[in-house]
Write a protein that holds these residues in place. Structure first.
Motif, PDB file in Angstrom:
ATOM      1  N   GLY A 105      43.004  46.251  41.047  1.00 18.10           N
ATOM      2  CA  GLY A 105      42.751  47.405  40.218  1.00 18.10           C
ATOM      3  C   GLY A 105      43.452  47.321  38.881  1.00 18.10           C
ATOM      4  N   THR A 106      43.305  48.378  38.101  1.00 19.07           N
ATOM      5  CA  THR A 106      43.926  48.463  36.778  1.00 19.07           C
ATOM      6  C   THR A 106      44.684  49.785  36.712  1.00 19.07           C
ATOM      7  OG1 THR A 106      41.938  49.493  35.837  1.00 19.07           O
ATOM      8  CG2 THR A 106      42.082  47.097  35.750  1.00 19.07           C
ATOM      9  N   PRO A 107      45.763  49.941  37.460  1.00 19.41           N
ATOM     10  CA  PRO A 107      46.414  51.250  37.619  1.00 19.41           C
ATOM     11  C   PRO A 107      47.069  51.809  36.366  1.00 19.41           C
ATOM     12  CG  PRO A 107      47.685  49.523  38.708  1.00 19.41           C
ATOM     13  CD  PRO A 107      46.381  48.908  38.303  1.00 19.41           C
ATOM     14  N   THR A 108      47.269  51.003  35.324  1.00 15.60           N
ATOM     15  CA  THR A 108      47.939  51.509  34.117  1.00 15.60           C
ATOM     16  C   THR A 108      46.991  51.679  32.925  1.00 15.60           C
ATOM     17  OG1 THR A 108      48.571  49.283  33.380  1.00 15.60           O
ATOM     18  CG2 THR A 108      50.113  50.445  34.830  1.00 15.60           C
ATOM     19  N   ALA A 109      45.714  51.340  33.094  1.00  8.70           N
ATOM     20  CA  ALA A 109      44.774  51.428  31.959  1.00  8.70           C
ATOM     21  C   ALA A 109      44.502  52.885  31.584  1.00  8.70           C
ATOM     22  CB  ALA A 109      43.469  50.735  32.311  1.00  8.70           C
ATOM     23  N   SER A 110      44.308  53.127  30.288  1.00  4.84           N
ATOM     24  CA  SER A 110      43.979  54.467  29.806  1.00  4.84           C
ATOM     25  C   SER A 110      43.254  54.333  28.474  1.00  4.84           C
ATOM     26  CB  SER A 110      45.247  55.308  29.615  1.00  4.84           C
ATOM     27  OG  SER A 110      46.038  54.788  28.559  1.00  4.84           O
ATOM     28  N   ALA A 111      42.696  55.435  28.000  1.00  7.97           N
ATOM     29  CA  ALA A 111      42.009  55.420  26.712  1.00  7.97           C
ATOM     30  C   ALA A 111      42.985  55.082  25.588  1.00  7.97           C
ATOM     31  CB  ALA A 111      41.345  56.770  26.455  1.00  7.97           C
ATOM     32  N   GLU A 112      44.230  55.534  25.732  1.00 11.36           N
ATOM     33  CA  GLU A 112      45.250  55.256  24.717  1.00 11.36           C
ATOM     34  C   GLU A 112      45.782  53.835  24.831  1.00 11.36           C
ATOM     35  OE1 GLU A 112      45.464  57.855  26.918  1.00 11.36           O
ATOM     36  OE2 GLU A 112      44.457  59.228  25.503  1.00 11.36           O
ATOM     37  N   SER A 113      45.742  53.273  26.039  1.00 16.11           N
ATOM     38  CA  SER A 113      46.264  51.916  26.266  1.00 16.11           C
ATOM     39  C   SER A 113      45.259  51.126  27.111  1.00 16.11           C
ATOM     40  CB  SER A 113      47.621  51.980  26.980  1.00 16.11           C
ATOM     41  OG  SER A 113      48.157  50.685  27.175  1.00 16.11           O
ATOM     42  N   PRO A 114      44.133  50.712  26.501  1.00 18.18           N
ATOM     43  CA  PRO A 114      43.066  50.046  27.266  1.00 18.18           C
ATOM     44  C   PRO A 114      43.457  48.645  27.724  1.00 18.18           C
ATOM     45  CG  PRO A 114      42.556  50.037  24.932  1.00 18.18           C
ATOM     46  CD  PRO A 114      43.781  50.875  25.087  1.00 18.18           C
ATOM     47  N   ILE A 163      44.644  38.242  30.754  1.00 20.94           N
ATOM     48  CA  ILE A 163      44.763  39.575  30.164  1.00 20.94           C
ATOM     49  C   ILE A 163      45.357  39.451  28.771  1.00 20.94           C
ATOM     50  CG2 ILE A 163      45.764  41.867  30.442  1.00 20.94           C
ATOM     51  CD1 ILE A 163      43.804  41.077  32.660  1.00 20.94           C
ATOM     52  N   VAL A 164      44.779  40.156  27.808  1.00 21.49           N
ATOM     53  CA  VAL A 164      45.337  40.122  26.447  1.00 21.49           C
ATOM     54  C   VAL A 164      45.925  41.464  26.037  1.00 21.49           C
ATOM     55  CG1 VAL A 164      43.868  38.245  25.651  1.00 21.49           C
ATOM     56  CG2 VAL A 164      43.067  40.610  25.446  1.00 21.49           C
ATOM     57  N   SER A 165      45.638  42.523  26.799  1.00 22.39           N
ATOM     58  CA  SER A 165      46.198  43.835  26.533  1.00 22.39           C
ATOM     59  C   SER A 165      46.194  44.637  27.823  1.00 22.39           C
ATOM     60  CB  SER A 165      45.370  44.561  25.464  1.00 22.39           C
ATOM     61  OG  SER A 165      45.862  45.865  25.244  1.00 22.39           O
ATOM     62  N   GLY A 166      47.349  45.205  28.214  1.00 26.46           N
ATOM     63  CA  GLY A 166      47.447  45.935  29.468  1.00 26.46           C
ATOM     64  C   GLY A 166      47.841  45.012  30.613  1.00 26.46           C
ATOM     65  N   ALA A 167      47.534  45.443  31.832  1.00 26.34           N
ATOM     66  CA  ALA A 167      47.913  44.666  33.018  1.00 26.34           C
ATOM     67  C   ALA A 167      46.930  44.932  34.146  1.00 26.34           C
ATOM     68  CB  ALA A 167      49.333  45.016  33.462  1.00 26.34           C
ATOM     69  N   LYS A 168      46.730  43.924  34.988  1.00 24.78           N
ATOM     70  CA  LYS A 168      45.947  44.065  36.215  1.00 24.78           C
ATOM     71  C   LYS A 168      46.854  43.832  37.410  1.00 24.78           C
ATOM     72  CE  LYS A 168      41.814  42.439  37.115  1.00 24.78           C
ATOM     73  NZ  LYS A 168      41.103  43.631  37.615  1.00 24.78           N
ATOM     74  N   GLU A 169      46.390  44.286  38.554  1.00 21.53           N
ATOM     75  CA  GLU A 169      47.184  44.169  39.773  1.00 21.53           C
ATOM     76  C   GLU A 169      46.288  43.680  40.906  1.00 21.53           C
ATOM     77  OE1 GLU A 169      49.807  47.191  42.625  1.00 21.53           O
ATOM     78  OE2 GLU A 169      49.465  47.675  40.507  1.00 21.53           O
ATOM     79  N   ALA A 170      46.819  42.795  41.734  1.00 17.27           N
ATOM     80  CA  ALA A 170      46.096  42.315  42.911  1.00 17.27           C
ATOM     81  C   ALA A 170      47.067  42.275  44.089  1.00 17.27           C
ATOM     82  CB  ALA A 170      45.508  40.928  42.666  1.00 17.27           C
ATOM     83  N   VAL A 171      46.559  42.608  45.264  1.00 15.30           N
ATOM     84  CA  VAL A 171      47.366  42.563  46.485  1.00 15.30           C
ATOM     85  C   VAL A 171      46.647  41.672  47.484  1.00 15.30           C
ATOM     86  CG1 VAL A 171      48.430  43.886  48.341  1.00 15.30           C
ATOM     87  CG2 VAL A 171      48.215  44.903  46.064  1.00 15.30           C
ATOM     88  N   LEU A 172      47.333  40.633  47.936  1.00 17.84           N
ATOM     89  CA  LEU A 172      46.776  39.711  48.926  1.00 17.84           C
ATOM     90  C   LEU A 172      47.681  39.698  50.138  1.00 17.84           C
ATOM     91  CD1 LEU A 172      44.842  37.458  49.881  1.00 17.84           C
ATOM     92  CD2 LEU A 172      46.289  35.829  48.642  1.00 17.84           C
ATOM     93  N   ASP A 173      47.174  40.252  51.241  1.00 22.73           N
ATOM     94  CA  ASP A 173      47.923  40.270  52.500  1.00 22.73           C
ATOM     95  C   ASP A 173      49.344  40.807  52.306  1.00 22.73           C
ATOM     96  OD1 ASP A 173      48.089  39.843  55.268  1.00 22.73           O
ATOM     97  OD2 ASP A 173      49.063  37.903  54.983  1.00 22.73           O
ATOM     98  N   GLN A 199      40.284  53.477  31.872  1.00 22.91           N
ATOM     99  CA  GLN A 199      40.725  54.446  32.865  1.00 22.91           C
ATOM    100  C   GLN A 199      41.443  53.715  33.984  1.00 22.91           C
ATOM    101  OE1 GLN A 199      37.599  56.270  35.272  1.00 22.91           O
ATOM    102  NE2 GLN A 199      36.110  54.758  34.529  1.00 22.91           N
ATOM    103  N   ALA A 200      42.419  54.392  34.566  1.00 26.76           N
ATOM    104  CA  ALA A 200      43.172  53.791  35.662  1.00 26.76           C
ATOM    105  C   ALA A 200      42.282  53.652  36.883  1.00 26.76           C
ATOM    106  CB  ALA A 200      44.385  54.657  35.989  1.00 26.76           C
ATOM    107  N   ILE A 201      42.256  52.454  37.464  1.00 27.76           N
ATOM    108  CA  ILE A 201      41.489  52.190  38.680  1.00 27.76           C
ATOM    109  C   ILE A 201      42.475  51.756  39.756  1.00 27.76           C
ATOM    110  CG2 ILE A 201      39.673  50.804  39.734  1.00 27.76           C
ATOM    111  CD1 ILE A 201      38.501  50.390  36.947  1.00 27.76           C
ATOM    112  N   PRO A 202      42.588  52.519  40.844  1.00 31.68           N
ATOM    113  CA  PRO A 202      43.520  52.127  41.903  1.00 31.68           C
ATOM    114  C   PRO A 202      43.073  50.835  42.565  1.00 31.68           C
ATOM    115  CG  PRO A 202      42.100  53.901  42.657  1.00 31.68           C
ATOM    116  CD  PRO A 202      41.817  53.723  41.189  1.00 31.68           C
ATOM    117  N   CYS A 203      43.994  50.175  43.245  1.00 29.34           N
ATOM    118  CA  CYS A 203      43.638  48.931  43.940  1.00 29.34           C
ATOM    119  C   CYS A 203      42.664  49.231  45.066  1.00 29.34           C
ATOM    120  CB  CYS A 203      44.897  48.255  44.485  1.00 29.34           C
ATOM    121  SG  CYS A 203      45.889  47.479  43.191  1.00 29.34           S
TER     122      CYS A 203
END
Length: 298
Positions: free
Chosen positions: A83-92, A50-60, A34-38
């Motif tokens: 967060g993991t803003p692009t994760a979904s059941a179809e694209s974990p 990461i081996v599938s999908g993408a993660k996001e981090a914001v520093l300052d 599921q998509a998790i906002p930052c």
């Protein structure tokens, strides 16, 4: 290819949402469907691959997006939004978090120095970087595969785990983020030692003068160097570390007052005021709004 084998291993073993242990100390798999906002988080010294999908981090204000082409290296504790803003059941999202052991990383950094593998001179040093992305290379992928292959056999893990984890650390130190990591873990990095002290003593009074003294610098020199390394002034960094840690504790079910005391706030009203100023809502509103696995903020 090593990366395809790594992906299969993680998908086969990370069968539930959130984090899954591997039996290897400091190595955890994760899955998000599921998509998790930052949201506020603290990256402890670690590498996240990461081996599938993408993660996001914001520093300052600096945004880092990493996927199966680049892994994230964070050699010092950093207050971020993640967060993991692009994760979904179809694209974990699938990946692995490897904690970086300070003692082993420092030993390897010094051994590399002693064998003539001197850290290249980088203009600006660690300027404006608290975390760095690095391209997957064959050495990193091969070492990670060999490490994760131990997970299914307790005897192999007990006998070979430390050696293969050390092999992975060495691949990281030789990789694209290697110079950056070696500067952080090198014996002479006073800023990294100062950050480690702050991270483990958030519940105690912390002054900039004390931080500068521990680093063996004048207040002005420490302030300048600290901002080069972390992008933040020391007082801003300490406040972010405290509030991000508190936000994670509240999201995990701790009461607002307990979280405030746990990260060093004496005044509940000051804590609520500073929390609202940073996150735009009161600590209680923040806690009520959380519906995602707190561990996936890492």
């Amino acid at each position: 290819m090593s990366k395809d084998q790594i992906r299969q291993l993680i998908q086969n073993n990370a069968t539930q949402e959130g984090l899954t242990g591997t039996g290897i100390d400091g190595v955890r798999l994760f899955r998000a469907t599921q998509a998790i906002p930052c949201v506020p988080a603290v990256y402890e010294p670690s590498v996240i691959a990461i081996v599938s999908g993408a993660k996001e981090a914001v520093l300052d204000g600096h945004r880092y997006i990493y996927d199966d082409s680049r892994y994230m290296c964070c050699p010092m504790s950093m207050p971020v939004k993640a967060g993991t803003p692009t994760a979904s059941a179809e694209s974990p999202l699938y990946g692995v978090i490897i904690s970086l052991d300070k003692r082993v990383m420092t030993e390897l950094s010094m051994e590399m120095e002693n064998t003539g593998n001197v850290i290249p001179e980088v203009k600006g040093g660690l300027r404006a970087q608290g975390i760095r992305l690095a391209a997957w290379d064959d050495a990193f992928a091969d070492a990670l595969l060999r490490l994760l292959q131990l997970g299914g056999n307790p005897a192999d893990t007990a006998i070979l785990g430390e050696a293969r984890l050390r092999e992975l650390y060495y691949a990281i130190l030789k990789g694209e983020a290697g110079s950056f990591a070696r500067q952080a873990f090198g014996a002479g990095n006073a800023i990294a030692r100062s950050i480690a002290h702050v991270s483990s003593h958030l519940d105690a009074p912390i002054s900039i003068d004390d931080m500068a003294s521990r680093a063996g610098m004048s207040r002005a020199a420490f302030h300048r160097k600290f901002k080069q390394v972390t992008t933040m002034a020391p007082i801003q960094f300490v406040k972010s570390m405290r509030l991000n840690n508190a936000a994670m504790k509240i999201a995990g079910g701790m009461s607002v007052n307990e979280a405030a005391v746990d990260v060093g706030y004496v005044s509940p009203s000051q804590f609520s005021r500073e929390f609202r100023r940073m996150y735009g809502q009161s600590p209680r509103q923040w806690g009520d709004a959380q519906q995602f696995p707190v561990e996936m903020g890492q």
